[in-house]
Design an enzyme around this catalytic site. Structure first.
Site: not given
Ligand SMILES: Cc1cc2nc3c(=O)[nH]c(=O)nc-3n(C[C@H](O)[C@H](O)[C@H](O)COP(=O)(O)OP(=O)(O)OC[C@H]3O[C@@H](n4cnc5c(N)ncnc54)[C@H](O)[C@@H]3O)c2cc1C
Length: 385
Positions: A67, A189, A281, A285, A373
């Protein structure tokens, strides 16, 4: 040793592998659950580049939707922010769960040690040169432990004396995934007196949309008809915008929070992504920051193993936080500009309207939105190369 197989943990494992550094990834949930978790979908310019660098972009480049701009909608009128003209950069719409699938496939293809359904991970001796992780009756030593275990993980609890900065917003997002072609080529938005609405998409046949709802809202109070009706009301324009409806595949409510824990390291523990910080969200970011963190970590650990440097690891928190706070401010700014504040007054309402008017009338302000953005370039000191 990497705890968590979200985008942060998996991508770090892949980027390290490409530098000849091997890791073990421990994930609490099962593979099918992790691959089906619908979350983010907007990739910054630099995030898409990082996934190409990681060698996992074939599907993103084939199926992702580039986009060149986005739409701000208020007072029943449309205003386009043209990213390409203003910044020379663009975004790619491609679901987080698709990135996770691509990363898991790449990791297994390379014979990586990625373990699912490990639910008893514990961290030990983090201040020593040989930290340990115990899980499933096994004790594994490592040079470093990476906490990429998300907001509800265990690694952040091991920071000795963290400073925590937090803001909880008095509203939430009700999100839907619908089997319906997007009603617009780009994201919309929208600020409306009933609250914020976002029109987004995941593919040419799947629409992703959100509605601002009170923080205490019960999803049971929102029938499919009520959701479509409210989306239609908020997104209406004087020039006759039409919303394409379809069966709902998913609906959920997500709270809105800003959270930063610092430092992002303790001895040989380094934490990344949602484990260290959360943004609302609105600025898209969350996942982009998680990917920027591990891009930084892969370079810091590369410097450690290849050149015997420990300065990059030592500087991790300071370097990462510059981008984290920029994104935290941008996400807060977009959120306050686009949402109605249930605790606010007529004054704050007028300020938000004045800000929207300014952003859409001024090239300088529109450029500021566009560069935040699409993601600040890594080369400009927002991350080391
Ligand atoms: C419902 C929802 C909607 C979202 N929508 C957006 C959006 O539209 N745009 C955007 O930018 N961001 C969005 N986000 C945020 C984005 O998804 C996160 O910032 C992103 O997933 C971060 O990645 P991460 O790998 O740091 O964490 P996560 O994706 O949370 O991954 C962490 C992993 O660690 C695992 N874990 C946790 N504890 C343990 C443990 N004790 N032992 C082993 N494994 C463990 C979890 O199961 C998970 O698989 C959203 C978040 C949620 C919850």
């Amino acid at each position: 040793m990497i705890v968590g197989a979200g985008p942060a943990g998996l991508l770090l494992s892949q980027l390290l592998h490409l530098q000849g550094i091997e890791s073990v990834v421990l994930e609490r949930c099962d593979r099918a659950y992790v691959e089906a978790r619908v979350r983010a979908g907007v990739l910054e310019h630099g995030t898409a580049e990082t996934l190409r660098e990681a060698g996992i972009s074939t599907r993103m480049d084939a199926e992702g939707m580039p986009h060149d701009g986005t739409e701000l909608r208020f007072a029943r009128a449309r205003h386009r922010i043209d990213f390409a003209t203003l910044t020379g950069r663009h975004i790619v719409v491609y679901g987080q769960q698709e990135i996770v699938k691509d990363l898991i496939a790449a990791r297994f293809h390379a014979g990586a040690d990625v373990r699912f359904e490990v639910d008893d991970v514990a961290l030990h001796d983090l201040d020593s040169d040989r930290p340990r992780v115990t899980a499933g009756g096994e004790s594994i030593e490592a040079d470093f432990v990476i906490g990429a275990d998300g907001f509800h993980g265990i690694s952040r609890d091991h920071l000795a004396d963290p400073s925590v900065y937090e803001r909880t917003y008095p509203f939430a997002w009700l999100g839907i995934l619908a089997e319906a072609p997007p009603s617009s080529r780009e994201l919309i938005y929208c600020r409306h007196e009933n609250g914020f609405a976002l029109h987004s998409m995941r593919s040419p046949s799947i629409t992703r949309m959100y509605l601002q709802v009170p923080a205490t809202e019960d999803i049971g109070d929102w029938s499919d008809d009520r959701i479509w009706s409210e989306l239609t009301t908020r997104l209406a324009t004087d020039d006759g915008f039409e919303l394409t409806e379809g069966p709902l595949l998913d609906k959920s409510i997500t709270p809105m929070r800003s959270f930063v824990a610092t430092p992002m390291q303790q001895g040989r523990l380094l934490i990344a992504g949602d484990a260290a910080h959360i943004v609302p969200p609105t600025g898209a970011k969350g996942m982009n920051l998680a990917i920027a963190d591990v891009r930084l970590l892969s370079r810091a650990l590369g410097g450690y193993y290849q050149d015997g440097r420990d300065d990059l690891v030592a500087a991790y928190t300071e370097t990462a936080l510059r981008r984290v706070w920029r994104a935290t401010h941008f996400s807060w700014w977009m959120t306050t500009m686009l949402h109605t504040d249930p605790d606010g007054d007529a004054f704050s309402e007028q300020l938000a309207n004045a800000q929207l008017d300014y952003v859409t009338a001024s090239t300088a302000m529109a450029t500021s939105l566009a560069e935040n953005y699409t993601g600040l370039p890594y080369e400009q000191g927002w991350s080391y190369r």
